[in-house]
Write an enzyme that holds these catalytic residues in place. Structure first.
Site: not given
Ligand code: MSP
Length: 638
Positions: A19, A127, A130, A147
């Site tokens: 997204h 949990c 989770c 949960h």
């Molecule tokens: N898989 C782990 C990261 C491992 S890195 C060794 C992870 N993945 S995630 O799919 O949850 O991605 C998180 C990242 O996506 C955030 O740190 C950011 O870079 C981006 N974002 C996801 N949602 C976001 C927002 N709403 N706003 C800004 N960045 C966002 O965590």
């Protein structure tokens, strides 16, 4: 500047489609890489997907796919999206890549052999929903925040990484290197976290609970904790320990993350590197959240914006510009379509677009589209300040781009755009055009304006690469990315006089603010259907589908989503199904349902489930497939 630049994004979990939040981080990485290319550096951008762990297993289950098939499907969505957003990655890593797995094993062995990993029994609040331990602080009223169940105290033996041993060293490193974690607020956050004693990190999960992971090289009964596995992607992707890319790029590593994953990157990762004898990264660049109506944009809140939809409606460069201009790197920003439209209309259509078309229209009107030469006699009088302003703009811009202050860098470019718009008003070329005697002045004015546009096209290149190239072409320049390098940009009087300019174009059409076009900012877009690989009729017949009648259903303690169902299939059986959020147990008795009768039995929450019912799930709602006629239980369907 020469040398190398290595930039990484987080590797995204494959439990959700990409997204706007993911797109932002990845576009930032691309912008930074393109800017460093402009400074003359050799750049490498790494992105990819994080594919192990129970989050992913649960997401795969929800779609009735094996983890392997599921991760392939979602990872492919990420991989295909980035080029469509003009993001040029050097590599796309997946944590299921065999080369990555080898590096994880290698580093685990190394740290284990050095004595930084120990085996110990742990008692904690667990949990089951989770599949993870919680600390008291993380619970809400003593319950799991997801949960809403009370976690159980369980004892389990696991492997732990001695992080505590490195606490003082890390504090010292962060203190001595003020921009190791930036902006400063996040550095302070990490330092304040490090004021409390650091707990050792549990880096294993028993296979009895989770199989989808990298087996510990020193104990086949455990898999590696997903963060320990995932963080290592930043070195494995470069060919650690002796790949050319590793040698070339690792010394210049910079990471980009949002604040949600500050702790693993600001604490676990440097300590892992230190323990493994790997030099630390240079900078951790941390940004805030994109919010919608004050809440973080996320799949679970169902308020996500699709990057491709934005691109299709508003154009890719306008979208990239908005993200980079609207968010002050480090702070949260709100996404809404009206501010996007306002930015496009004011900054892009009005300021930049108008300047571009005004200047080109004049070049065509007064000089028939041929770049005029500047007569040295008037050059000084008509250029001096502009040339200096351009140099000042480039210097300020470069400093801000370097330190990830993209919104400031763009504000500086827009000051220069306004400066050029004013230059037109002050020099009034239409007045100069009235008299033959002021031809030289007119030539100088138009030439200077074209040069100003050339500089602007270069400065917007990292953010809006396509627009930069369009502008360039219309200034009579050959397509050549090297032309955007700062050294070349800085040279005033680069455009050759006598060049014939192509007909002008509208860079950014104005948008009627009444005509908002995005779907409501909810997760309502249907996902594209990705059909599984074709099978033969023989394959299909292997699945034994049968009619069954529900005898009785009841909830399973501790599991919000699960029902235990007794069925008549010609014989009595028990199955466990994740439909408790959509069906009350009483509703099911007497229903005729469809069962996969020959599915390998599996133990779920301590109960043996012997078969699987057919149901469809969408956004947490589940509908069980039922038959409307009275068919004898056990009747086959295929
Ligand atoms: N898989 C782990 C990261 C491992 S890195 C060794 C992870 N993945 S995630 O799919 O949850 O991605 C998180 C990242 O996506 C955030 O740190 C950011 O870079 C981006 N974002 C996801 N949602 C976001 C927002 N709403 N706003 C800004 N960045 C966002 O965590």
């Amino acid at each position: 500047m020469s040398g190398t630049f290595y930039i990484t994004t987080p590797i995204y979990y494959v439990n959700a489609r990409p997204h706007l939040g993911h797109a932002y981080t990845t576009i930032v990485a691309d912008v930074a890489a393109r800017f460093h290319f402009m400074t003359g550096q050799e750049t490498f951008l790494l992105t990819g997907t994080d594919e192990h762990g129970d989050k992913v297993v649960r997401a795969a289950k929800a779609e009735n796919l094996s983890p392997r098939v599921y991760v392939d499907k979602i990872s492919a969505l990420f991989k295909a999206l980035w080029p469509q957003l003009n993001i040029r990655y050097g590599a796309f890593i997946r944590t299921t890549d065999p080369a990555h797995i080898l590096v994880v094993e290698q580093i685990l062995k190394k740290i284990h052999a050095a004595g930084d990993i120990y085996f110990s029994e742990y008692e904690g609040l667990y949990c089951f929903g989770c599949e993870r331990f919680y600390t008291e602080r993380e619970l809400v009223n003593g319950r799991c925040p997801d949960h809403e169940t009370e976690p159980e105290v369980i004892r389990e033996s696991n492997y732990f990484f001695k992080m505590s041993r490195y606490q003082d060293w890390l504090i010292d490193h962060i203190t001595r290197n003020p921009d190791f974690i930036r902006p400063e607020r996040y550095r302070n956050e990490v330092l304040s976290f490090l004021k409390e004693p650091l707990e050792d990190l549990c880096i294993s999960r028993p296979k009895t609970r989770l199989e989808w992971g990298i087996t510990l090289p020193f104990d086949p009964n455990y898999v590696t904790y997903v963060w320990f596995d995932a963080l290592l992607n930043y070195v494995s992707a470069l060919g650690y320990p002796d790949g050319d890319r590793y040698r070339k790029f690792w010394p210049k590593a910079q990471h980009i993350v949002a604040k949600d994953i500050l702790k693993p990157h600001g604490i676990y990762w440097p300590i892992m590197l230190k323990a493994a004898g790997i030099p630390l990264y240079q900078h951790l660049n941390v940004h805030g959240y994109w919010n919608v109506d004050q809440s973080k944009m996320s799949k679970s809140l169902g308020n996500v914006v699709e990057p491709l939809e934005l691109k299709n409606v508003y154009g890719l460069d306008a979208f990239r510009f908005f993200l980079m201009r609207e968010m002050a790197f480090g702070l949260d920003a709100g996404f809404n379509e009206v501010s996007l439209i306002n930015r496009i209309n004011s900054d892009l259509a009005n300021d930049l677009g108008n300047l571009f078309s005004r200047v080109l229209a004049m070049a065509h009107k007064y000089f028939d589209g041929v770049v005029p030469a500047m007569d040295p006699a008037v050059e000084k009088e008509f250029t001096l300040e502009l040339e200096q302003d351009a140099a000042g703009t480039i210097a300020a811009y470069a400093g801000d781009m370097e330190s990830f202050a993209f919104h400031k860098a763009l504000a500086t470019v827009w000051e220069f755009i306004n400066r050029l718009n004013k230059y037109i008003d002050v020099t009034a070329p239409w007045e100069l055009a009235k008299k033959k005697s002021s031809l030289k002045q007119l030539e100088a004015v138009i030439y200077n304006l074209l040069e100003g546009l050339r500089i602007i096209s270069g400065l917007i290149y990292p953010i809006m690469p396509d627009t930069a190239e369009t502008m360039h072409r219309h200034l009579g320049m050959e397509p050549d990315p090297d032309a955007f390098k700062l050294e070349r940009l800085k040279k005033w009087k680069t455009i050759a006089a006598g060049q014939k300019l192509p007909k002008s174009v509208t860079l950014f059409p104005r948008i009627d603010p009444e005509k908002r076009q995005l779907a409501a900012q909810t997760d309502s877009d249907p996902a594209p259907i990705v059909v599984k690989p074709e099978i033969s009729i023989e394959d299909f017949r292997k699945v034994d589908l049968r009619v069954a009648t529900v005898i009785h259903a009841e909830r399973l303690p501790r599991a919000r989503k699960l029902l235990k169902i007794e069925i008549d299939l010609g014989e009595k059986r028990t199955i466990i199904a994740g439909i408790a959020e959509s069906y009350a147990p009483e509703e099911l008795a007497g229903k005729q349902i469809i069962i996969v009768a020959n599915l390998k039995p599996a133990k779920i929450m301590g109960v043996l489930s012997n078969g699987m019912l057919i149901a469809a799930s969408e956004k947490g709602k589940t509908a069980v497939a039922t038959l409307d006629g009275k068919i004898a239980p056990g009747t086959p369907l295929n």
